[in-house]
Scaffold this motif. Structure first.
Motif: not given
Length: 237
Positions: A84-96
């Motif tokens: 990533t560059d200037g962004a991040e990836v995360r999981t959600t509580s709903a599983g997405g």
């Protein structure tokens, strides 16, 4: 969105100076391109990878073509390295999954919980006529983040169970989250913000009779939804 021609990251997404790349954990063959889709054959034994560009995002689908392919150890947890560059990836509580602008905190792209399904129902059961078909198996795919990689963990019953009809499809879809929104306005609380209120709550709609004793100063509640329609481009409904 750009896809790999056989070298480099599987997919690169750029938006407002931010970028995310998703890689395949292994060599990629040169794809066959048809329309908006690029098919990378045999990324694992008996498994094809299909990338599809959408008007508001992209999808990457694994096509598991046989029981032998389904038994491949790499399909127990499919690892997709991230950069990533200037962004991040995360999981959600709903599983997405969400790709977030680290500067503004806004969601650039989001994916609902990935799904997988088998080919049951595609063919009529022989000897019983066209009205009788195999039942389709379907399940959500668990996701996790680990050391700059996204892990997809397929449901083993749909992947290798005795009732499975192959091919099996595993399909995360990333879409532009900005195009989807919901909100409420409440005449009794004109200064409160209900933008993207918690979907688990029941905010109500319409006129509330003051005699009910449940409205307080509220008289009218209105709900608003903004829904992207690009998915239906070129479709007949």
């Amino acid at each position: 969105v750009s896809f790999s021609g056989g070298n480099g990251p599987l997919a690169e997404v750029g938006k407002a100076g931010r970028s995310v790349s998703i890689a395949w954990d292994g060599p990629l063959p040169e794809p066959t391109v048809t329309g908006a889709s690029a098919t990378y054959p045999e990324v694992l034994p008996g498994v094809d990878l299909v990338m599809t560009a959408l008007a508001d995002g992209f999808s990457h689908m694994l096509v598991v073509k046989s029981p032998a392919a389904a038994a491949t150890p790499a399909l127990a947890a499919v690892e997709m390295p991230l950069s990533t560059d200037g962004a991040e990836v995360r999981t959600t509580s709903a599983g997405g999954v969400e790709i977030v602008d680290t500067g503004s905190g806004g969601v650039m792209l989001a994916a609902d919980p990935p799904t997988m399904w088998d080919s049951g129902g595609d063919q009529a059961a022989e000897g019983f006529g066209a009205a009788v078909v195999d039942e389709q198996l379907r399940a959500e795919v668990d996701v996790a983040l680990s050391d700059d990689a996204l892990l997809l963990m397929p449901d083993q019953e749909v992947l290798t169970g005795p009732a499975v009809t192959y091919p099996v499809y595993i399909d995360p879809v990333y879409r532009d989250e900005i195009r989807t929104a919901w909100a409420m306005v409440d005449s009794g609380f004109p200064s409160e913000e209900y933008w993207k209120f918690d979907g688990a709550s029941d905010e109500g709609l319409g006129r509330c009779p003051t005699s009910s004793g449940q409205c307080g100063s509220s008289l009218v509640k209105r709900l608003f939804y903004r829904v992207p329609t690009s998915f239906y481009d070129g479709k007949e409904i």
